[in-house]
Write a protein that holds these residues in place. Sequence first.
Motif, PDB file in Angstrom:
ATOM      1  N   GLY A   1      -8.472  -4.962  -4.007  1.00 11.17           N
ATOM      2  CA  GLY A   1      -7.256  -4.575  -4.709  1.00 11.17           C
ATOM      3  C   GLY A   1      -6.667  -5.795  -5.396  1.00 11.17           C
ATOM      4  N   SER A   2      -5.872  -5.556  -6.438  1.00 10.89           N
ATOM      5  CA  SER A   2      -5.283  -6.724  -7.099  1.00 10.89           C
ATOM      6  C   SER A   2      -4.276  -7.402  -6.180  1.00 10.89           C
ATOM      7  CB  SER A   2      -4.675  -6.359  -8.448  1.00 10.89           C
ATOM      8  OG  SER A   2      -3.889  -5.222  -8.346  1.00 10.89           O
ATOM      9  N   ASN A   3      -3.792  -6.695  -5.166  1.00  6.94           N
ATOM     10  CA  ASN A   3      -2.896  -7.365  -4.227  1.00  6.94           C
ATOM     11  C   ASN A   3      -3.595  -8.527  -3.518  1.00  6.94           C
ATOM     12  OD1 ASN A   3      -0.655  -5.811  -4.789  1.00  6.94           O
ATOM     13  ND2 ASN A   3      -1.131  -4.289  -3.233  1.00  6.94           N
TER      14      ASN A   3
ATOM     15  N   TYR B   1       7.503  -5.771 -10.135  1.00  2.31           N
ATOM     16  CA  TYR B   1       6.668  -5.360  -8.999  1.00  2.31           C
ATOM     17  C   TYR B   1       7.050  -6.163  -7.745  1.00  2.31           C
ATOM     18  CZ  TYR B   1       2.192  -4.152  -6.697  1.00  2.31           C
ATOM     19  OH  TYR B   1       1.211  -3.684  -5.851  1.00  2.31           O
TER      20      TYR B   1
ATOM     21  N   CYS C   1       4.506  -9.260 -15.637  1.00  2.00           N
ATOM     22  CA  CYS C   1       3.881  -7.974 -15.348  1.00  2.00           C
ATOM     23  C   CYS C   1       3.981  -7.125 -16.607  1.00  2.00           C
ATOM     24  CB  CYS C   1       4.622  -7.312 -14.186  1.00  2.00           C
ATOM     25  SG  CYS C   1       3.804  -5.868 -13.521  1.00  2.00           S
TER      26      CYS C   1
ATOM     27  N   ASN D   1       5.919  -2.880 -13.951  1.00  3.71           N
ATOM     28  CA  ASN D   1       6.251  -1.883 -12.948  1.00  3.71           C
ATOM     29  C   ASN D   1       7.544  -2.351 -12.287  1.00  3.71           C
ATOM     30  OD1 ASN D   1       6.248   0.054 -10.976  1.00  3.71           O
ATOM     31  ND2 ASN D   1       4.476  -0.724  -9.861  1.00  3.71           N
TER      32      ASN D   1
ATOM     33  N   ASP E   1       0.000  -9.753 -14.716  1.00  2.00           N
ATOM     34  CA  ASP E   1      -0.457  -8.595 -13.947  1.00  2.00           C
ATOM     35  C   ASP E   1      -0.564  -7.408 -14.909  1.00  2.00           C
ATOM     36  OD1 ASP E   1      -0.766  -6.362 -12.295  1.00  2.00           O
ATOM     37  OD2 ASP E   1       0.500  -7.190 -10.710  1.00  2.00           O
TER      38      ASP E   1
ATOM     39  N   ALA F   1      -2.001  -4.350 -14.259  1.00  2.00           N
ATOM     40  CA  ALA F   1      -2.468  -3.198 -13.477  1.00  2.00           C
ATOM     41  C   ALA F   1      -2.500  -1.934 -14.343  1.00  2.00           C
ATOM     42  CB  ALA F   1      -1.569  -2.986 -12.263  1.00  2.00           C
ATOM     43  N   TYR F   2      -1.610  -1.890 -15.363  1.00  2.00           N
ATOM     44  CA  TYR F   2      -1.546  -0.714 -16.250  1.00  2.00           C
ATOM     45  C   TYR F   2      -2.002  -1.069 -17.659  1.00  2.00           C
ATOM     46  CZ  TYR F   2       1.234   0.586 -12.250  1.00  2.00           C
ATOM     47  OH  TYR F   2       1.640   0.814 -10.970  1.00  2.00           O
TER      48      TYR F   2
ATOM     49  N   THR G   1      -6.894  -3.929 -12.006  1.00  2.00           N
ATOM     50  CA  THR G   1      -7.234  -3.183 -10.799  1.00  2.00           C
ATOM     51  C   THR G   1      -8.030  -1.924 -11.117  1.00  2.00           C
ATOM     52  OG1 THR G   1      -6.299  -2.034  -8.886  1.00  2.00           O
ATOM     53  CG2 THR G   1      -4.987  -1.984 -10.888  1.00  2.00           C
TER      54      THR G   1
ATOM     55  N   SER H   1      -7.394   0.569  -9.188  1.00  2.00           N
ATOM     56  CA  SER H   1      -6.594   1.569  -8.472  1.00  2.00           C
ATOM     57  C   SER H   1      -5.995   2.636  -9.377  1.00  2.00           C
ATOM     58  CB  SER H   1      -5.460   0.879  -7.715  1.00  2.00           C
ATOM     59  OG  SER H   1      -5.962   0.069  -6.691  1.00  2.00           O
ATOM     60  N   LYS H   2      -5.613   2.282 -10.602  1.00  2.00           N
ATOM     61  CA  LYS H   2      -4.853   3.211 -11.427  1.00  2.00           C
ATOM     62  C   LYS H   2      -5.780   3.917 -12.422  1.00  2.00           C
ATOM     63  CE  LYS H   2      -1.518   1.479  -9.081  1.00  2.00           C
ATOM     64  NZ  LYS H   2      -0.802   0.255  -9.319  1.00  2.00           N
TER      65      LYS H   2
ATOM     66  N   ARG I   1      -9.958   0.190  -3.000  1.00  2.00           N
ATOM     67  CA  ARG I   1      -9.357  -1.143  -2.896  1.00  2.00           C
ATOM     68  C   ARG I   1     -10.188  -2.173  -3.650  1.00  2.00           C
ATOM     69  NH1 ARG I   1      -5.645  -0.706  -3.369  1.00  2.00           N
ATOM     70  NH2 ARG I   1      -4.788  -2.608  -2.488  1.00  2.00           N
ATOM     71  N   LEU I   2     -10.020  -2.217  -4.929  1.00  3.76           N
ATOM     72  CA  LEU I   2     -10.771  -3.169  -5.733  1.00  3.76           C
ATOM     73  C   LEU I   2      -9.918  -3.626  -6.917  1.00  3.76           C
ATOM     74  CD1 LEU I   2     -13.624  -4.402  -5.576  1.00  3.76           C
ATOM     75  CD2 LEU I   2     -14.423  -2.581  -7.069  1.00  3.76           C
TER      76      LEU I   2
HETATM   77  C1  LIG Z   1      -0.330  -0.603  -8.460  1.00  5.10           C
HETATM   78  C2  LIG Z   1      -0.160  -2.025  -8.854  1.00  5.10           C
HETATM   79  C3  LIG Z   1      -1.101  -2.964  -8.481  1.00  5.10           C
HETATM   80  C4  LIG Z   1      -2.331  -2.481  -7.777  1.00  5.10           C
HETATM   81  O1  LIG Z   1      -2.541  -3.027  -6.576  1.00  5.10           O
HETATM   82  P1  LIG Z   1      -3.980  -2.762  -5.930  1.00  5.10           P
HETATM   83  O2  LIG Z   1      -3.923  -3.703  -4.772  1.00  5.10           O
HETATM   84  O3  LIG Z   1      -5.002  -3.155  -6.950  1.00  5.10           O
HETATM   85  O4  LIG Z   1      -4.053  -1.330  -5.562  1.00  5.10           O
HETATM   86  C5  LIG Z   1      -0.960  -4.267  -8.895  1.00  5.10           C
HETATM   87  N1  LIG Z   1       0.085  -4.638  -9.662  1.00  5.10           N
HETATM   88  C6  LIG Z   1       1.012  -3.757 -10.056  1.00  5.10           C
HETATM   89  C7  LIG Z   1       2.117  -4.181 -10.947  1.00  5.10           C
HETATM   90  C8  LIG Z   1       0.930  -2.431  -9.649  1.00  5.10           C
HETATM   91  O5  LIG Z   1       1.858  -1.555 -10.014  1.00  5.10           O
END
Ligand SMILES: *Cc1c(COP(=O)(O)O)cnc(C)c1O
Length: 356
Positions: free
Chosen positions: A83-85, A109, A154, A158, A183, A185-186, A209, A211-212, A220-221
């Motif tokens: 995950g990007s986290n 975020y 970001c 978010n 970041d 993510a979107y 990521t 995830s989205k 989780r990547l």
């Molecule tokens: C959802 C989101 C992530 C995603 O986190 P993952 O660990 O990849 O699921 C990362 N940064 C932002 C701003 C997000 O909203």
Amino acid sequence: MNVLPRPDIAALEGYHSPQLAVSVRLNTNESPYPPPREFVERWLDGLARVPLHRYPDRQATSLRGALGEFHGHDPDRIFVANGSNEVLQTLLLAYGGQGRRAAVFEPTYALHSHIARISGTEIVVGTRQSDFSIDPIQARRLLVESKPSVTFICSPNNPTGTVETGELLDAVIEASPGLIVVDEAYGEFTATSALSRVSDALPLVVVRTYSKVWSMAAVRLGFAIGPRWVIAELEKVVLPYHLSAASLLAGEIALEFAAEMTERVGTLVAERERLASGLDALPGVVAYPSGANFILFRPPGDAHAVWRSLVDRGVLVRDFSAWQGLEGHLRVTVGTSQEVEIFLTALGQVVADTGA
Ligand SMILES: *Cc1c(COP(=O)(O)O)cnc(C)c1O
């Protein structure tokens, strides 16, 4: 017994994103569509042939090669994690820590400052303007004065949906004495990206990521694209074999379904615009422009009460009404067109009921 954690950890609140059992879940920015069936079959086939008694490829050679090709960068500019986290955590372990600072522009975020705190990094906070954009002059001043080792941008942001301009990024690049983490993510839901700026000559890392957009939140990547010398430091810090063979394989096979992914992005962007017009048409509702798969909005009256009434109608959105800088605001994720319809109808009823 008096075993205590670090005082700064004891003072922390954990990360919470409440889940409720409702039929329309538009609160966590997941894709409303599962990945293509064929992707799942290809992945399971591949998994059946993985030598499970062996450690996975520690260098993630194959996945980094595939991601590099996909984004037009060499594999040694790519770092992959759970995950990007985990990418953000690794960046902060390497470039933040005791005696160092990380800059964030609130509201943004929550995990940027949360993970920074866990890593012992001090936070410096810039504040967004009333339309949630970052003022380049103010950003420059904050970075010059506080000299953060890490600056988070970001984009799309978010939870506000704001897409940062090239002008803002120029100002940040010029004023930042440390690492700049964008970041994205979107990132796929908008046309603007910092990806083309990544080079060995600039301390700038773009984080993305699966995830989205890739509908793979459960896998989780996530990954970073950055200068070789940054990626090399991240590889030193991250735990060996942190990525399972299952994740590595999923990430690589997913890229072969890029056409399906792009089509879904198109569908969700069109749906976002429909959702935006629907929100604009409701009396007293203020919706903010978004480059992501969600929209931040301010309903008339008591936002928490509106959130509660939506839950009563089987629709869960994210309640930001108690967040500093987001008082009175809710965030809705773009779902299927049916989910968007149900949400807009429910919100219309709630707004009419409150007599606003
Ligand atoms: C959802 C989101 C992530 C995603 O986190 P993952 O660990 O990849 O699921 C990362 N940064 C932002 C701003 C997000 O909203």
